[in-house]
Design a protein around this motif. Structure first.
Motif, PDB file in Angstrom:
ATOM      1  N   ASN A   1     -15.303  18.149   2.359  1.00 35.12           N
ATOM      2  CA  ASN A   1     -16.262  17.062   2.116  1.00 35.12           C
ATOM      3  C   ASN A   1     -16.888  16.532   3.405  1.00 35.12           C
ATOM      4  O   ASN A   1     -17.555  15.502   3.385  1.00 35.12           O
TER       5      ASN A   1
ATOM      6  N   ASP B   1      -9.701  13.226   0.886  1.00 36.11           N
ATOM      7  CA  ASP B   1      -9.705  12.403  -0.327  1.00 36.11           C
ATOM      8  C   ASP B   1     -10.787  11.334  -0.222  1.00 36.11           C
ATOM      9  O   ASP B   1     -10.536  10.131  -0.296  1.00 36.11           O
ATOM     10  N   ILE B   2     -12.037  11.803  -0.041  1.00 36.85           N
ATOM     11  CA  ILE B   2     -13.189  10.928   0.140  1.00 36.85           C
ATOM     12  C   ILE B   2     -14.353  11.482  -0.667  1.00 36.85           C
ATOM     13  O   ILE B   2     -14.314  12.613  -1.155  1.00 36.85           O
ATOM     14  N   LYS B   3     -15.394  10.694  -0.784  1.00 42.22           N
ATOM     15  CA  LYS B   3     -16.599  11.182  -1.454  1.00 42.22           C
ATOM     16  C   LYS B   3     -17.375  12.101  -0.526  1.00 42.22           C
ATOM     17  O   LYS B   3     -17.763  13.213  -0.890  1.00 42.22           O
ATOM     18  N   GLU B   4     -17.608  11.639   0.697  1.00 43.52           N
ATOM     19  CA  GLU B   4     -18.264  12.449   1.719  1.00 43.52           C
ATOM     20  C   GLU B   4     -18.008  11.811   3.078  1.00 43.52           C
ATOM     21  O   GLU B   4     -17.704  10.612   3.171  1.00 43.52           O
TER      22      GLU B   4
ATOM     23  N   TRP C   1     -17.101   7.797   6.793  1.00 47.74           N
ATOM     24  CA  TRP C   1     -16.955   8.360   5.461  1.00 47.74           C
ATOM     25  C   TRP C   1     -17.250   7.314   4.396  1.00 47.74           C
ATOM     26  O   TRP C   1     -17.241   6.106   4.655  1.00 47.74           O
ATOM     27  N   THR C   2     -17.510   7.812   3.199  1.00 44.89           N
ATOM     28  CA  THR C   2     -17.686   6.974   2.016  1.00 44.89           C
ATOM     29  C   THR C   2     -16.519   7.244   1.085  1.00 44.89           C
ATOM     30  O   THR C   2     -16.221   8.401   0.762  1.00 44.89           O
ATOM     31  N   SER C   3     -15.835   6.173   0.681  1.00 45.34           N
ATOM     32  CA  SER C   3     -14.685   6.336  -0.202  1.00 45.34           C
ATOM     33  C   SER C   3     -15.154   6.717  -1.604  1.00 45.34           C
ATOM     34  O   SER C   3     -16.343   6.603  -1.942  1.00 45.34           O
ATOM     35  N   LYS C   4     -14.219   7.144  -2.424  1.00 45.41           N
ATOM     36  CA  LYS C   4     -14.572   7.526  -3.795  1.00 45.41           C
ATOM     37  C   LYS C   4     -15.045   6.332  -4.618  1.00 45.41           C
ATOM     38  O   LYS C   4     -15.664   6.501  -5.661  1.00 45.41           O
ATOM     39  N   THR C   5     -14.724   5.122  -4.146  1.00 41.72           N
ATOM     40  CA  THR C   5     -15.200   3.907  -4.839  1.00 41.72           C
ATOM     41  C   THR C   5     -16.506   3.385  -4.250  1.00 41.72           C
ATOM     42  O   THR C   5     -16.991   2.334  -4.659  1.00 41.72           O
TER      43      THR C   5
END
Length: 276
Positions: free
Chosen positions: A201, A231-234, A249-253
């Protein structure tokens, strides 16, 4: 008549004695209750005092994680951004020998700030005992010799000036190059050459002074890419001058985080992974 007077006198003395006993019992109960309340307050005060003392006393290898644990709830109360703090930091001795100059720092120092939409925390090594959020961590006096090795900004990036030269995203002028089996896009990006690749990611950018220097840096860092948790969005990793410049990074939330580390490469990976 005399007998009646004596009887009334005896009754009066009896009732007076009862009232004295009741008053004594009431005062005894009140005193007991007050003692319990005072004990409770004293116990609570000791807990708060312990936390306060922990944040004012010296911070070193022996208590850095306890201090971070006391800080976290305070940041959480002030912000809506999910708060993450490191559960691993390099030892002071390790950081003293970072780079070409040797330091003699003995303590950690911590500064943090938070509001509804963002928070940041900076962790330094330093050569004096400095309380958390002391103004000397903002207006640094001569001789204090701080080294900021962990700087995390979340929700909003307050430290954009940490990177002097922006990354230019790969365009049509970039060429495909395979380095040690990994495909990169490479091209000019002042003040040097930039290599880009996608790994899990992560968007990974490595900049060198020239093409040879860039390839050398790419080869040095290929082994670290697989170690970063994904374990991230990107996310985006930028490497220059043989060191990690930032990891964002951008978290999944959907929350954004920027980490500016200053440590040896393996310690950077460990600090980042300890956030999750």
């Amino acid at each position: 008549m005399k007998r009646l007077f004596i009887a009334l006198l005896i009754l009066t003395i009896f009732l007076s004695g009862c009232r004295s006993i009741n008053n004594a019992n009431i005062h005894s109960k009140d005193s007991s209750l007050n003692n319990k309340v005072k004990a409770g307050i004293s116990s609570t005060s000791k807990i708060h005092s312990k936390k306060a003392d922990l944040q004012k006393s010296k911070i070193d290898d022996s208590n850095i994680y306890d201090v971070l644990k006391t800080i976290k709830p305070q940041i959480q109360k002030a912000t809506n951004v999910p708060v993450i703090l490191p559960t691993y930091v390099p030892t002071i001795e390790t950081l003293n020998f970072l780079g070409s100059s040797v330091r003699n720092n003995k303590y950690y120092a911590i500064k943090y700030e938070a509001n509804k939409d963002y928070y940041f925390i900076a962790i330094d090594t330093i050569n004096a005992i400095i309380p958390i959020n002391d103004e000397r961590l903002t207006y640094v006096p001569v001789g204090l010799d701080p080294l900021t090795f962990f700087l995390l900004s979340a929700g909003e990036n307050k430290f954009k000036d940490e990177i002097k030269y922006p990354i230019i995203k790969p365009n049509k002028t970039f060429k495909k190059v395979v380095i040690d089996g990994v495909e990169f896009l490479t091209g000019e990006n002042f003040p040097g050459q930039l290599a880009y690749t996608k790994y899990n990611n992560w968007d990974i950018y490595i900049r060198g002074y020239d093409n040879n220097d860039m390839i050398k840096e790419v080869k040095s860092y290929l082994s670290y890419f697989r170690l970063f948790k994904s374990d991230i969005k990107e996310g985006e990793i930028f490497i220059e001058n043989n060191s990690f410049q930032y990891i964002k990074w951008t978290s999944k939330t959907g929350y954004n985080y920027w980490l500016y580390p200053h440590a040896c490469n393996m310690d950077v990976v460990k600090m980042f992974n300890s956030l999750f």
